[in-house]
Design a protein around this motif. Sequence first.
Motif, PDB file in Angstrom:
ATOM      1  N   ASP A   1       0.421  -4.462  10.424  1.00  0.00           N
ATOM      2  CA  ASP A   1      -0.013  -3.587   9.480  1.00  0.00           C
ATOM      3  C   ASP A   1       1.200  -3.212   8.649  1.00  0.00           C
ATOM      4  O   ASP A   1       2.350  -2.747   9.378  1.00  0.00           O
ATOM      5  N   THR A   2       1.330  -3.531   7.403  1.00  0.00           N
ATOM      6  CA  THR A   2       2.472  -3.482   6.558  1.00  0.00           C
ATOM      7  C   THR A   2       2.781  -2.060   6.534  1.00  0.00           C
ATOM      8  O   THR A   2       4.100  -1.867   5.925  1.00  0.00           O
ATOM      9  N   SER A   3       1.863  -1.257   6.486  1.00  0.00           N
ATOM     10  CA  SER A   3       2.373   0.250   6.291  1.00  0.00           C
ATOM     11  C   SER A   3       3.445   0.918   7.649  1.00  0.00           C
ATOM     12  O   SER A   3       3.620   2.283   7.527  1.00  0.00           O
ATOM     13  N   LEU A   4       3.351   0.043   8.549  1.00  0.00           N
ATOM     14  CA  LEU A   4       4.462   0.601   9.671  1.00  0.00           C
ATOM     15  C   LEU A   4       5.857   0.641   9.049  1.00  0.00           C
ATOM     16  O   LEU A   4       6.429   1.547   9.566  1.00  0.00           O
ATOM     17  N   ILE A   5       6.247  -0.116   8.093  1.00  0.00           N
ATOM     18  CA  ILE A   5       7.767  -0.012   7.807  1.00  0.00           C
ATOM     19  C   ILE A   5       7.687  -0.113   6.200  1.00  0.00           C
ATOM     20  O   ILE A   5       6.999  -0.483   5.523  1.00  0.00           O
ATOM     21  N   LYS A   6       8.620   0.739   5.627  1.00  0.00           N
ATOM     22  CA  LYS A   6       8.963   0.823   4.161  1.00  0.00           C
ATOM     23  C   LYS A   6      10.377   1.279   4.131  1.00  0.00           C
ATOM     24  O   LYS A   6      11.023   2.003   5.202  1.00  0.00           O
ATOM     25  N   VAL A   7      11.050   0.986   3.155  1.00  0.00           N
ATOM     26  CA  VAL A   7      12.454   1.398   2.800  1.00  0.00           C
ATOM     27  C   VAL A   7      12.417   2.711   2.374  1.00  0.00           C
ATOM     28  O   VAL A   7      11.861   3.393   1.474  1.00  0.00           O
TER      29      VAL A   7
ATOM     30  N   GLU B   1      12.167   3.379   7.181  1.00  0.00           N
ATOM     31  CA  GLU B   1      11.105   4.650   7.915  1.00  0.00           C
ATOM     32  C   GLU B   1      10.226   3.521   8.589  1.00  0.00           C
ATOM     33  O   GLU B   1       9.462   3.029   7.847  1.00  0.00           O
ATOM     34  N   ILE B   2      10.141   3.899   9.759  1.00  0.00           N
ATOM     35  CA  ILE B   2       9.228   3.118  10.775  1.00  0.00           C
ATOM     36  C   ILE B   2       8.358   4.023  11.203  1.00  0.00           C
ATOM     37  O   ILE B   2       8.699   5.075  11.973  1.00  0.00           O
ATOM     38  N   ARG B   3       6.982   3.975  10.835  1.00  0.00           N
ATOM     39  CA  ARG B   3       5.937   4.805  11.389  1.00  0.00           C
ATOM     40  C   ARG B   3       5.759   4.420  12.865  1.00  0.00           C
ATOM     41  O   ARG B   3       5.564   3.468  13.263  1.00  0.00           O
ATOM     42  N   PRO B   4       5.529   5.539  13.576  1.00  0.00           N
ATOM     43  CA  PRO B   4       5.351   5.447  15.082  1.00  0.00           C
ATOM     44  C   PRO B   4       3.875   4.636  15.307  1.00  0.00           C
ATOM     45  O   PRO B   4       2.919   4.491  14.786  1.00  0.00           O
ATOM     46  N   PHE B   5       4.188   3.651  16.168  1.00  0.00           N
ATOM     47  CA  PHE B   5       3.141   2.925  16.644  1.00  0.00           C
ATOM     48  C   PHE B   5       3.023   2.784  18.107  1.00  0.00           C
ATOM     49  O   PHE B   5       4.098   2.758  18.974  1.00  0.00           O
ATOM     50  N   SER B   6       1.886   2.467  18.623  1.00  0.00           N
ATOM     51  CA  SER B   6       1.789   2.341  20.221  1.00  0.00           C
ATOM     52  C   SER B   6       2.118   1.176  20.773  1.00  0.00           C
ATOM     53  O   SER B   6       1.534  -0.183  20.124  1.00  0.00           O
ATOM     54  N   LEU B   7       3.168   0.950  21.818  1.00  0.00           N
ATOM     55  CA  LEU B   7       3.746  -0.431  22.094  1.00  0.00           C
ATOM     56  C   LEU B   7       2.858  -0.953  23.103  1.00  0.00           C
ATOM     57  O   LEU B   7       2.608  -2.253  23.298  1.00  0.00           O
ATOM     58  N   PHE B   8       1.740  -0.277  23.345  1.00  0.00           N
ATOM     59  CA  PHE B   8       0.705  -0.719  24.554  1.00  0.00           C
ATOM     60  C   PHE B   8      -0.226  -1.226  23.944  1.00  0.00           C
ATOM     61  O   PHE B   8      -1.009  -2.251  24.247  1.00  0.00           O
ATOM     62  N   CYS B   9      -0.642  -0.620  22.899  1.00  0.00           N
ATOM     63  CA  CYS B   9      -2.008  -1.037  22.154  1.00  0.00           C
ATOM     64  C   CYS B   9      -1.618  -2.283  21.087  1.00  0.00           C
ATOM     65  O   CYS B   9      -2.604  -3.028  20.656  1.00  0.00           O
ATOM     66  N   SER B  10      -0.560  -2.101  20.681  1.00  0.00           N
ATOM     67  CA  SER B  10       0.118  -3.288  19.526  1.00  0.00           C
ATOM     68  C   SER B  10       0.370  -4.659  20.267  1.00  0.00           C
ATOM     69  O   SER B  10       0.863  -4.576  21.583  1.00  0.00           O
ATOM     70  N   PRO B  11       0.323  -5.704  19.602  1.00  0.00           N
ATOM     71  CA  PRO B  11       0.575  -7.119  20.339  1.00  0.00           C
ATOM     72  C   PRO B  11       2.258  -7.042  20.459  1.00  0.00           C
ATOM     73  O   PRO B  11       2.972  -5.948  19.648  1.00  0.00           O
ATOM     74  N   LYS B  12       2.669  -7.519  21.433  1.00  0.00           N
ATOM     75  CA  LYS B  12       4.064  -7.804  21.625  1.00  0.00           C
ATOM     76  C   LYS B  12       5.010  -8.002  20.461  1.00  0.00           C
ATOM     77  O   LYS B  12       6.165  -7.833  20.334  1.00  0.00           O
ATOM     78  N   TRP B  13       4.311  -9.017  19.643  1.00  0.00           N
ATOM     79  CA  TRP B  13       5.336  -9.483  18.562  1.00  0.00           C
ATOM     80  C   TRP B  13       5.515  -8.710  17.439  1.00  0.00           C
ATOM     81  O   TRP B  13       6.258  -8.822  16.402  1.00  0.00           O
ATOM     82  N   VAL B  14       4.750  -7.290  17.507  1.00  0.00           N
ATOM     83  CA  VAL B  14       4.911  -6.526  16.210  1.00  0.00           C
ATOM     84  C   VAL B  14       6.499  -5.828  15.983  1.00  0.00           C
ATOM     85  O   VAL B  14       6.787  -5.650  15.069  1.00  0.00           O
ATOM     86  N   ALA B  15       6.776  -5.472  17.423  1.00  0.00           N
ATOM     87  CA  ALA B  15       8.366  -5.043  17.503  1.00  0.00           C
ATOM     88  C   ALA B  15       9.216  -6.199  16.634  1.00  0.00           C
ATOM     89  O   ALA B  15      10.226  -5.899  15.755  1.00  0.00           O
ATOM     90  N   ASP B  16       9.005  -7.529  17.073  1.00  0.00           N
ATOM     91  CA  ASP B  16       9.732  -8.709  16.373  1.00  0.00           C
ATOM     92  C   ASP B  16       9.521  -8.674  15.082  1.00  0.00           C
ATOM     93  O   ASP B  16      10.320  -9.106  14.230  1.00  0.00           O
ATOM     94  N   GLY B  17       8.366  -8.341  14.500  1.00  0.00           N
ATOM     95  CA  GLY B  17       7.795  -8.477  13.115  1.00  0.00           C
ATOM     96  C   GLY B  17       8.475  -7.486  12.467  1.00  0.00           C
ATOM     97  O   GLY B  17       9.126  -7.754  11.308  1.00  0.00           O
ATOM     98  N   LEU B  18       8.908  -6.166  12.961  1.00  0.00           N
ATOM     99  CA  LEU B  18       9.555  -5.355  12.418  1.00  0.00           C
ATOM    100  C   LEU B  18      10.976  -5.517  12.032  1.00  0.00           C
ATOM    101  O   LEU B  18      11.551  -5.289  11.121  1.00  0.00           O
ATOM    102  N   HIS B  19      11.375  -6.043  13.045  1.00  0.00           N
ATOM    103  CA  HIS B  19      12.906  -6.692  13.002  1.00  0.00           C
ATOM    104  C   HIS B  19      13.044  -7.742  11.906  1.00  0.00           C
ATOM    105  O   HIS B  19      14.099  -7.695  11.188  1.00  0.00           O
ATOM    106  N   ILE B  20      12.080  -8.434  11.964  1.00  0.00           N
ATOM    107  CA  ILE B  20      12.211  -9.723  10.916  1.00  0.00           C
ATOM    108  C   ILE B  20      12.141  -9.150   9.547  1.00  0.00           C
ATOM    109  O   ILE B  20      12.627  -9.529   8.600  1.00  0.00           O
ATOM    110  N   LEU B  21      11.243  -8.020   9.342  1.00  0.00           N
ATOM    111  CA  LEU B  21      10.830  -7.470   7.828  1.00  0.00           C
ATOM    112  C   LEU B  21      12.237  -6.816   7.549  1.00  0.00           C
ATOM    113  O   LEU B  21      12.326  -6.709   6.387  1.00  0.00           O
TER     114      LEU B  21
END
Length: 201
Positions: free
Chosen positions: A72-78, A102-122
């Motif tokens: 979900d690309t709307s999770l992070i924006k400059v 600005e990182i929109r709150p998201f559920s760590l339990f419902c989202s795949p594990k790699w989403v946090a890594d994806g945010l870090h990469i982006l």
Amino acid sequence: MAIKFQYNKTSLQQLEKQLKIRVRTLPIIKNKESALRLEVKRCKSDAVALEERLEQQIQAYEAMFALWNEFDTSLIKVKDVRLGIRKIAGVRVPLLEDVDFEIRPFSLFCSPKWVADGLHILKGLASTAIEREFTVAKLNLLEHARKKTTQKVNLFEKVQIPGYQDALRKIKRFMEDEENLSKSSQKILKSIQEKRKETEE
């Protein structure tokens, strides 16, 4: 560039003053030019390094390409890019202080594990891209200032200083010739007066 002058002492003094100013200023401008040249070189190598780093980050991004379709690309924006100003050899250049996301709150339990890594990469990708843009902008400003300074050095060194020296030489020769003519005409007048006196006696 032809330097306008008159054949008199006032013009001579003004030209000497202008020449003195340029001769005194030339080393300062040369130092500025060499400092700018060095900074441009450093900035170019920084830009190349950032380009390579960005390329590596893009390759890491592409390695997980199949997963990005689910991201979900709307999770992070400059949110904000904080700037500073730094003077380099008298040239004001922008300085990237920090990039706020600005990182929109998201559920760590419902989202795949790699989403946090994806945010870090982006985050890393965006930071590097923004930093590279600032480095390129800084490089362009420094390059422009260096060109202007080089033009000024060349103008002083090759045009104005020799022009003033030539004008001073011409004025001095003219004044010497005028003085010599005046002296010789006085001698001639004196000798004519002496001859008249001799003939009268």
